[in-house]
Design a protein around this motif. Structure first.
Motif, short mmCIF file in Angstrom:
data_model
loop_
_atom_site.label_atom_id
_atom_site.label_comp_id
_atom_site.label_asym_id
_atom_site.label_seq_id
_atom_site.Cartn_x
_atom_site.Cartn_y
_atom_site.Cartn_z
N VAL A 253 -5.19 5.94 2.26
CA VAL A 253 -4.50 4.66 2.10
C VAL A 253 -4.91 4.08 0.75
CG1 VAL A 253 -4.12 2.37 3.06
CG2 VAL A 253 -4.54 4.30 4.59
N VAL B 172 0.60 5.20 1.58
CA VAL B 172 -0.12 6.02 2.55
C VAL B 172 0.25 7.48 2.32
CG1 VAL B 172 -0.53 6.47 4.99
CG2 VAL B 172 -0.12 4.13 4.21
N LEU C 119 0.82 -1.21 0.00
CA LEU C 119 0.00 0.00 0.00
C LEU C 119 0.85 1.26 0.00
CD1 LEU C 119 0.12 0.85 3.30
CD2 LEU C 119 -1.52 -1.00 3.38
N PHE D 30 -9.92 5.68 1.71
CA PHE D 30 -9.29 4.51 1.14
C PHE D 30 -9.52 4.47 -0.36
CE2 PHE D 30 -10.57 3.84 5.45
CZ PHE D 30 -9.40 3.40 6.03
N LEU E 235 1.09 -1.00 6.98
CA LEU E 235 0.46 0.24 7.42
C LEU E 235 1.21 0.84 8.60
CD1 LEU E 235 -1.88 2.27 7.19
CD2 LEU E 235 -3.11 0.86 8.85
N VAL F 171 -6.72 1.17 10.31
CA VAL F 171 -6.56 2.62 10.45
C VAL F 171 -7.26 3.11 11.71
CG1 VAL F 171 -7.19 4.84 9.44
CG2 VAL F 171 -6.10 3.10 8.03
N LEU G 30 -8.44 -2.64 6.00
CA LEU G 30 -7.74 -1.36 6.13
C LEU G 30 -8.49 -0.40 7.06
CD1 LEU G 30 -6.48 -0.79 2.49
CD2 LEU G 30 -5.12 -1.39 4.51
#
Length: 141
Positions: A102, A31, A29, A64, A120, A87, A83
């Motif tokens: 994200v 961010v 991912l 997201f 993350l 988060v 996710l």
């Protein structure tokens, strides 16, 4: 599920976080984090037009992006649920008024919950450090 005051919904908020914020990429991912002082101009502060301000302190908000490249709808929704849950546990660490986006990469579709959590957490650790220009060259190595 994220509480309403912690969700990014407007396209402008997503764009602000992506264009003005800092970015940390990981294998699963990417961010984007935009702190309140980076996103607001002098005219934006203490604005009564924002529905996300409670008692003068805006909460951190998250959004997201999970594209079709991640997989079919079932997989995309599973990635988004994971996710959101991850988060939510990190929102308290984020500065008030910050925006976080994200973006799941295609490899996130086959990743486990633990792998998403690791990426993350690593991305947020990197983003929450002071900007690299604030320390002398070679310091802290």
């Amino acid at each position: 599920m994220l509480p309403s005051e912690n969700r990014l919904r407007r396209r402008q908020d997503f764009a602000t976080a992506v264009k003005r914020g800092r970015r940390a990429g990981r294998p699963l991912l990417v961010v984007h984090l935009s702190r309140a002082e980076e996103t607001e101009g002098p005219a934006d502060r203490n604005s009564d037009s924002s529905p996300h301000v409670a008692e003068g302190l805006p909460s951190a908000r998250a959004g997201f992006v999970v594209s079709k490249a991640v997989g079919p709808a079932v997989v995309r929704n599973q990635v988004k649920r994971r996710l959101r849950h991850l988060v939510r546990s990190h929102l308290a660490r984020l500065p008030a008024g910050s925006l976080i986006v994200v973006r799941a990469l295609p490899s996130a579709g086959s990743a486990t919950y633990a792998e998403l959590e690791h990426d993350l957490a690593a991305a947020l650790r990197r983003l929450l450090k002071e900007p690299s220009g604030s320390t002398p060259t070679g310091a802290g190595r």
